[in-house]
Design a protein around this motif. Sequence first.
Motif, PDB file in Angstrom:
ATOM      1  N   HIS A  81      53.342  40.525  37.345  1.00  0.00           N
ATOM      2  CA  HIS A  81      52.109  41.126  36.846  1.00  0.00           C
ATOM      3  C   HIS A  81      50.914  40.539  37.592  1.00  0.00           C
ATOM      4  N   PRO A  82      50.029  41.384  38.104  1.00  0.00           N
ATOM      5  CA  PRO A  82      48.812  40.846  38.725  1.00  0.00           C
ATOM      6  C   PRO A  82      47.913  40.225  37.660  1.00  0.00           C
ATOM      7  N   LEU A  83      46.968  39.414  38.086  1.00  0.00           N
ATOM      8  CA  LEU A  83      45.989  38.880  37.134  1.00  0.00           C
ATOM      9  C   LEU A  83      45.251  40.030  36.468  1.00  0.00           C
ATOM     10  N   SER A  84      45.039  39.883  35.195  1.00  0.00           N
ATOM     11  CA  SER A  84      44.369  40.922  34.431  1.00  0.00           C
ATOM     12  C   SER A  84      42.882  40.961  34.747  1.00  0.00           C
ATOM     13  N   PRO A  98      41.360  35.604  32.842  1.00  0.00           N
ATOM     14  CA  PRO A  98      42.489  36.464  33.199  1.00  0.00           C
ATOM     15  C   PRO A  98      43.818  35.720  33.094  1.00  0.00           C
ATOM     16  N   ALA A  99      44.873  36.488  32.976  1.00  0.00           N
ATOM     17  CA  ALA A  99      46.217  35.925  32.917  1.00  0.00           C
ATOM     18  C   ALA A  99      47.188  36.964  33.465  1.00  0.00           C
ATOM     19  N   ARG A 100      48.397  36.501  33.754  1.00  0.00           N
ATOM     20  CA  ARG A 100      49.444  37.417  34.214  1.00  0.00           C
ATOM     21  C   ARG A 100      50.300  37.808  33.018  1.00  0.00           C
ATOM     22  N   GLY A 101      50.466  39.073  32.822  1.00  0.00           N
ATOM     23  CA  GLY A 101      51.270  39.527  31.707  1.00  0.00           C
ATOM     24  C   GLY A 101      51.071  40.993  31.446  1.00  0.00           C
ATOM     25  N   PRO A 102      51.887  41.548  30.553  1.00  0.00           N
ATOM     26  CA  PRO A 102      51.854  42.996  30.308  1.00  0.00           C
ATOM     27  C   PRO A 102      50.706  43.463  29.447  1.00  0.00           C
TER      28      PRO A 102
END
Length: 554
Positions: A81-84, A98-102
């Motif tokens: 997952h790209p950074l949000s 930001p974080a990586r995740g769905p």
Amino acid sequence: MMRYSPRGPRRAPALLATAVALATVAACSNGSPSGPPSGPSATGASASATPTSAATPTSAAAPTSAVPPGPTPTPTPTKTHPLSTAPRTVPAVRAHQPARGPGWKPAPTGGVVLAANSGALADEGRLLAGELGIPYRGAAAAGPGDVELALGGTGAPESYALTVTGGRVRIAGPDEAGVFYGTRTLKQSVKATGAVPEGTVTDRPAKPQRGLMLDIARKPFTAAWIEDRIREMSDLKLNQLGLHFSDDQGFRIESSSHPEVVSAEHLTKAEVRRILALAASRHVTVIPEIDSPGHLGAVIAAHPGLQLVSASGRTPRGTVDISNPDAAKIVDELLREYAGLFPGAYWHLGGDEYVALMSKNPEASYPKLARAAVAKYGSSGRVQDLATGWLNDRAAVVRPTGKTLKAWNDGFFTGGVVGPDKDLEVEYWTGREIGARLPVSYLSEGRKVVNLNDDYLYYILGEPNKFPYPTGRRIYEQWTPRVLRGSTPVPARYDPQILGGRLAVWCDLSRAQTPAQVATGIRLPLAALAQKVWDPRPPALTWTQFKALASKVR
């Protein structure tokens, strides 16, 4: 402030199953990492948080077209997952880590729950669950897919933190209003993109007073129409609704103390209580205004002996004789009655456009007032002192209720024997009146000021006297709370004294627009105002981008 002239059903944002199915994980996590911090972060924000002023232009332009749904994502963040990027909302969130995740999106298996010791958030929880189309489960441990609401922490008033991680959402704040605003962020993000991005939002308003002022005296509006505006305002994180319900053309709320002054078309007290209950549930404070000693035509119509008469026999409309004790008696009885009806923290005393003081020589034009001023204040007493004394006396009637008191800027005078009470907040609207003072003159006295700049924030039906309808674009691109008069901001050192701003709807030419047209006309100006009183930084989105987003999230 207002007068230079002669003086739909609730749309709950239900999320169709089809829309949810078409939403994609990429809708909340596409885009590149945000840039470096560019302004103050929200209270409690992590040092690594990246402030944003809405989604960046890059993310705003990111495609949100539907794609076939993929497999259910695992809640564990991975490098797949790209950074949000920040949620897309109006007003923009002030900081997003930001974080990586769905991210998170509504699903039938999820629900809204309340954390321990957070039972006061039941109304917020039920509202959000209904809007998202998921169950409300009350006090319960948060499980997969849940949204948890929690009271606690020591942040600024109306602040909140919204964390999306592990397939869950947690919205926490030190007060109910802050948590409620967090639910607005979640709701808007889902409406804009179908989901809420991974990471943490920390958010709070720049100004404590944010809202709409509505003239229901000249044009009656139904309780249902007013309630729709409250729903619209609260979704924009606006927290004040002013009701100007008494003027020359009408008196629009039922009265038991003086039923003779009430217009045929009016709100019953039961309807007002219904409005107030909805407002309280959406954290909107209703600010009532009985304007005096001008704009009392509806009262004078029932009590003609209160009318002010000039030396030449002229009877200026809506202007009571403030030397007549009967005028004070009736107004005070009305103030006491309605102060009990409205439980909010504010009361507006009016005080503007008293015709006697709009004369070049008030003492010569109104010798009865001049004599009364000398009798009350000594040989130096003038008509302006009598008017200031009137304002202070009305403040003394309402003050025991604990409400904060407000008055229009042209009701404040300098150089007299008596001055306006120090605790009166200035509602600055105009520099067009005779002898109108610059905003700095009020600020330099240490007064607190609310911005209702008539060049930007006055929506006057019929556009009389060169008052064009305000546009959202002009507010968005040119106005800030420091722009109190004209287009020039006051010095930055006065910013803490400027408490916020409100858009004002005045119905001078009441038939110029229908209620539906008014609602449509103020939609974008309200959205632009909401952005500018929530986030002090220049907006990141262009007007075109902001306008498109405002249409998506409403």
